[in-house]
Design an enzyme around this catalytic site. Sequence first.
Site, PDB file in Angstrom:
ATOM      1  N   ASN A   5       0.869  -1.171   0.000  1.00  0.00           N
ATOM      2  CA  ASN A   5       0.000   0.000   0.000  1.00  0.00           C
ATOM      3  C   ASN A   5       0.907   1.223   0.000  1.00  0.00           C
ATOM      4  O   ASN A   5       1.391   1.640   1.049  1.00  0.00           O
ATOM      5  CB  ASN A   5      -0.887  -0.056   1.248  1.00  0.00           C
ATOM      6  CG  ASN A   5      -1.825   1.138   1.344  1.00  0.00           C
ATOM      7  OD1 ASN A   5      -1.742   2.087   0.578  1.00  0.00           O
ATOM      8  ND2 ASN A   5      -2.718   1.083   2.321  1.00  0.00           N
ATOM      9  N   ARG A  86      -2.602  -1.916  -3.425  1.00  0.00           N
ATOM     10  CA  ARG A  86      -3.744  -1.012  -3.297  1.00  0.00           C
ATOM     11  C   ARG A  86      -3.524   0.151  -4.250  1.00  0.00           C
ATOM     12  O   ARG A  86      -2.495   0.822  -4.204  1.00  0.00           O
ATOM     13  CB  ARG A  86      -3.825  -0.484  -1.878  1.00  0.00           C
ATOM     14  CG  ARG A  86      -4.898   0.557  -1.733  1.00  0.00           C
ATOM     15  CD  ARG A  86      -4.882   1.189  -0.372  1.00  0.00           C
ATOM     16  NE  ARG A  86      -5.982   2.132  -0.277  1.00  0.00           N
ATOM     17  CZ  ARG A  86      -5.896   3.269   0.400  1.00  0.00           C
ATOM     18  NH1 ARG A  86      -4.792   3.595   1.010  1.00  0.00           N
ATOM     19  NH2 ARG A  86      -6.927   4.064   0.458  1.00  0.00           N
ATOM     20  N   HIS A 175     -12.505   3.551  -0.434  1.00  0.00           N
ATOM     21  CA  HIS A 175     -12.549   2.576   0.675  1.00  0.00           C
ATOM     22  C   HIS A 175     -13.271   1.297   0.249  1.00  0.00           C
ATOM     23  O   HIS A 175     -13.842   0.589   1.082  1.00  0.00           O
ATOM     24  CB  HIS A 175     -13.279   3.136   1.916  1.00  0.00           C
ATOM     25  CG  HIS A 175     -12.543   4.245   2.620  1.00  0.00           C
ATOM     26  ND1 HIS A 175     -13.184   5.370   3.073  1.00  0.00           N
ATOM     27  CD2 HIS A 175     -11.247   4.396   2.938  1.00  0.00           C
ATOM     28  CE1 HIS A 175     -12.299   6.176   3.650  1.00  0.00           C
ATOM     29  NE2 HIS A 175     -11.109   5.600   3.570  1.00  0.00           N
ATOM     30  N   HIS A 203     -17.225   3.488   7.524  1.00  0.00           N
ATOM     31  CA  HIS A 203     -15.759   3.323   7.639  1.00  0.00           C
ATOM     32  C   HIS A 203     -15.220   4.646   8.168  1.00  0.00           C
ATOM     33  O   HIS A 203     -15.158   5.639   7.447  1.00  0.00           O
ATOM     34  CB  HIS A 203     -15.162   2.987   6.268  1.00  0.00           C
ATOM     35  CG  HIS A 203     -13.666   2.897   6.287  1.00  0.00           C
ATOM     36  ND1 HIS A 203     -12.978   1.710   6.142  1.00  0.00           N
ATOM     37  CD2 HIS A 203     -12.709   3.848   6.447  1.00  0.00           C
ATOM     38  CE1 HIS A 203     -11.680   1.934   6.208  1.00  0.00           C
ATOM     39  NE2 HIS A 203     -11.489   3.229   6.393  1.00  0.00           N
ATOM     40  N   ARG A 236     -10.490  16.705   6.456  1.00  0.00           N
ATOM     41  CA  ARG A 236     -11.351  17.051   5.313  1.00  0.00           C
ATOM     42  C   ARG A 236     -12.765  17.319   5.799  1.00  0.00           C
ATOM     43  O   ARG A 236     -13.233  16.647   6.714  1.00  0.00           O
ATOM     44  CB  ARG A 236     -11.376  15.894   4.301  1.00  0.00           C
ATOM     45  CG  ARG A 236     -10.028  15.614   3.658  1.00  0.00           C
ATOM     46  CD  ARG A 236     -10.070  14.309   2.871  1.00  0.00           C
ATOM     47  NE  ARG A 236      -9.131  13.348   3.405  1.00  0.00           N
ATOM     48  CZ  ARG A 236      -9.112  12.056   3.084  1.00  0.00           C
ATOM     49  NH1 ARG A 236      -9.986  11.559   2.251  1.00  0.00           N
ATOM     50  NH2 ARG A 236      -8.210  11.260   3.617  1.00  0.00           N
ATOM     51  N   ASN A 329     -13.184   1.742  17.681  1.00  0.00           N
ATOM     52  CA  ASN A 329     -12.707   2.034  19.033  1.00  0.00           C
ATOM     53  C   ASN A 329     -13.532   3.010  19.835  1.00  0.00           C
ATOM     54  O   ASN A 329     -13.394   3.074  21.048  1.00  0.00           O
ATOM     55  CB  ASN A 329     -11.271   2.572  18.964  1.00  0.00           C
ATOM     56  CG  ASN A 329     -10.305   1.503  18.490  1.00  0.00           C
ATOM     57  OD1 ASN A 329     -10.154   0.473  19.126  1.00  0.00           O
ATOM     58  ND2 ASN A 329      -9.673   1.741  17.343  1.00  0.00           N
ATOM     59  N   GLU A 378      -8.360  -4.550   5.340  1.00  0.00           N
ATOM     60  CA  GLU A 378      -8.121  -4.176   3.941  1.00  0.00           C
ATOM     61  C   GLU A 378      -6.996  -4.995   3.320  1.00  0.00           C
ATOM     62  O   GLU A 378      -7.085  -5.401   2.166  1.00  0.00           O
ATOM     63  CB  GLU A 378      -7.818  -2.676   3.859  1.00  0.00           C
ATOM     64  CG  GLU A 378      -9.063  -1.839   4.105  1.00  0.00           C
ATOM     65  CD  GLU A 378      -8.775  -0.356   4.283  1.00  0.00           C
ATOM     66  OE1 GLU A 378      -8.221   0.015   5.333  1.00  0.00           O
ATOM     67  OE2 GLU A 378      -9.094   0.424   3.377  1.00  0.00           O
TER      68      GLU A 378
HETATM   69  P1  ADP Z   1      -6.466   5.612   8.421  1.00  0.00           P
HETATM   70  O1  ADP Z   1      -7.553   6.272   7.629  1.00  0.00           O
HETATM   71  O2  ADP Z   1      -5.224   6.444   8.525  1.00  0.00           O
HETATM   72  O3  ADP Z   1      -6.227   4.151   8.099  1.00  0.00           O
HETATM   73  P2  ADP Z   1      -7.427   4.601  10.986  1.00  0.00           P
HETATM   74  O4  ADP Z   1      -8.496   3.694  10.522  1.00  0.00           O
HETATM   75  O5  ADP Z   1      -6.202   4.035  11.601  1.00  0.00           O
HETATM   76  O6  ADP Z   1      -7.046   5.687   9.904  1.00  0.00           O
HETATM   77  O7  ADP Z   1      -8.115   5.591  12.063  1.00  0.00           O
HETATM   78  C1  ADP Z   1      -7.418   6.643  12.642  1.00  0.00           C
HETATM   79  C2  ADP Z   1      -8.354   7.386  13.589  1.00  0.00           C
HETATM   80  O8  ADP Z   1      -8.847   6.454  14.568  1.00  0.00           O
HETATM   81  C3  ADP Z   1      -7.685   8.514  14.357  1.00  0.00           C
HETATM   82  O9  ADP Z   1      -8.514   9.670  14.349  1.00  0.00           O
HETATM   83  C4  ADP Z   1      -7.601   7.962  15.770  1.00  0.00           C
HETATM   84  O10 ADP Z   1      -7.663   8.969  16.752  1.00  0.00           O
HETATM   85  C5  ADP Z   1      -8.822   7.089  15.829  1.00  0.00           C
HETATM   86  N1  ADP Z   1      -8.724   6.134  16.917  1.00  0.00           N
HETATM   87  C6  ADP Z   1      -7.869   5.114  17.064  1.00  0.00           C
HETATM   88  N2  ADP Z   1      -8.057   4.512  18.261  1.00  0.00           N
HETATM   89  C7  ADP Z   1      -9.057   5.192  18.868  1.00  0.00           C
HETATM   90  C8  ADP Z   1      -9.722   5.095  20.122  1.00  0.00           C
HETATM   91  N3  ADP Z   1      -9.393   4.169  21.015  1.00  0.00           N
HETATM   92  N4  ADP Z   1     -10.710   5.971  20.390  1.00  0.00           N
HETATM   93  C9  ADP Z   1     -11.048   6.910  19.501  1.00  0.00           C
HETATM   94  N5  ADP Z   1     -10.471   7.062  18.328  1.00  0.00           N
HETATM   95  C10 ADP Z   1      -9.479   6.228  18.012  1.00  0.00           C
END
Ligand code: ADP
Length: 391
Positions: A5, A86, A175, A203, A236, A329, A378
Amino acid sequence: MLVVNAGSSSVKYELLDPHTGASQAKGLVERIGLSDGVARHTVGGRTHEQVLDVPDHAAALQLATRAFQEHGPTLADVDLLVVGHRVVHGGAEFADPTLITPEVIATVERLVPLAPLHNPGNLAGIAATQEAFPDVPQVAVFDTAFHQGMPEAAATYAVPRQWREEHRVRRYGFHGTSHAYVSRRAADLLGRPLEEVRSIVLHLGNGASAAAVDGGHSVDTSMGMTPLEGLVMGTRPGDLDPGVAGHLGRVAGLSTEEVERALAKESGLLGLTGSADFRQVMARRADGDPAAVLAFEVVVHRLLRYVGAFAAVLGGLDALVFTAGVGENNVELRAAVLQRLAGFGVLLDAPANAAADGETLITTADSRVAGYVIPTAEEWEIARQAAALVS
Ligand code: ADP
């Protein structure tokens, strides 16, 4: 199976077992072309990190192959079946995983104007990987592909014909690998055939999009021609009156580039609170910071608009699924969305939501719609699609 990726300034890679999907090693080379690059390789629960200048994507791939040699597993011994890449923008040209040939590379190059920040990095990753593994088939898996079957009514912007025909202005969506994987898992968890299930997948990561999936097919999604449209994201804005750009040009003298940069990098949570990271926004909200309180409300409001719209587009709803960093999360965000849907018979199971870990049902048994947390995968989906093509 190796999944690559390659972003504009980073390369993520993962080696997966083709039978089980188990991760055998993964890594990340960041800050390509900037000073102080970082290369991390994780295998057997241990992460090996080095800080050094990484001039370009070829150097990043060399670092990755060297990390495999030094820390294992040795790629010469694993009998690589396929490399899955990707690729962010496949335009209207690619609706399926595609074996990479010189013609395919030329087409992806032609699509660079549609994704100037993403496709060049993807192409550099492909070139570097072809050089490193000339005998292994390489497959492009496009972020846009899953949405290419969207009904024309959902894909069409009501703009002049010349924009649509000559400049390819239409909705593509992104996505796709995540939406495809998660909607399939939702049907599995419901215990019903995919063909019968109507789901909305949220997502929610740094980038965020919603998809309406009917019987395994995307019928609408919140991102459009670019990954700016739709939900509120880390940097964004999501949906925005198109008149705003012209207004800022007139009253603030902003150029197209300045407006674009602000919409890609300075808006969303960052613009609302000063932080693009949802965790930090939640921490500030807990401290009563009014900007963070409002940002959370804006995020939830936008999500509700899409859930309502997509439920109507689908003509009913079986599953509502949260995935990616925030979706997997953040207990409060999921609760806020589901609680507002109680009037439609969506019934939050608060203890299940609070304790969610891995794939979890977060609505009660008598809820009309099943709410789930489903961690996205992914890399596994890219590997699976690539392997299916070459076998
Ligand atoms: P990407 O689009 O870069 O792949 P991710 O799917 O890793 O992003 O998501 C990143 C986001 O997830 C960030 O805003 C991060 O703060 C949030 N995040 C990760 N863990 C937690 C958590 N425990 N609680 C709230 N937000 C979280």
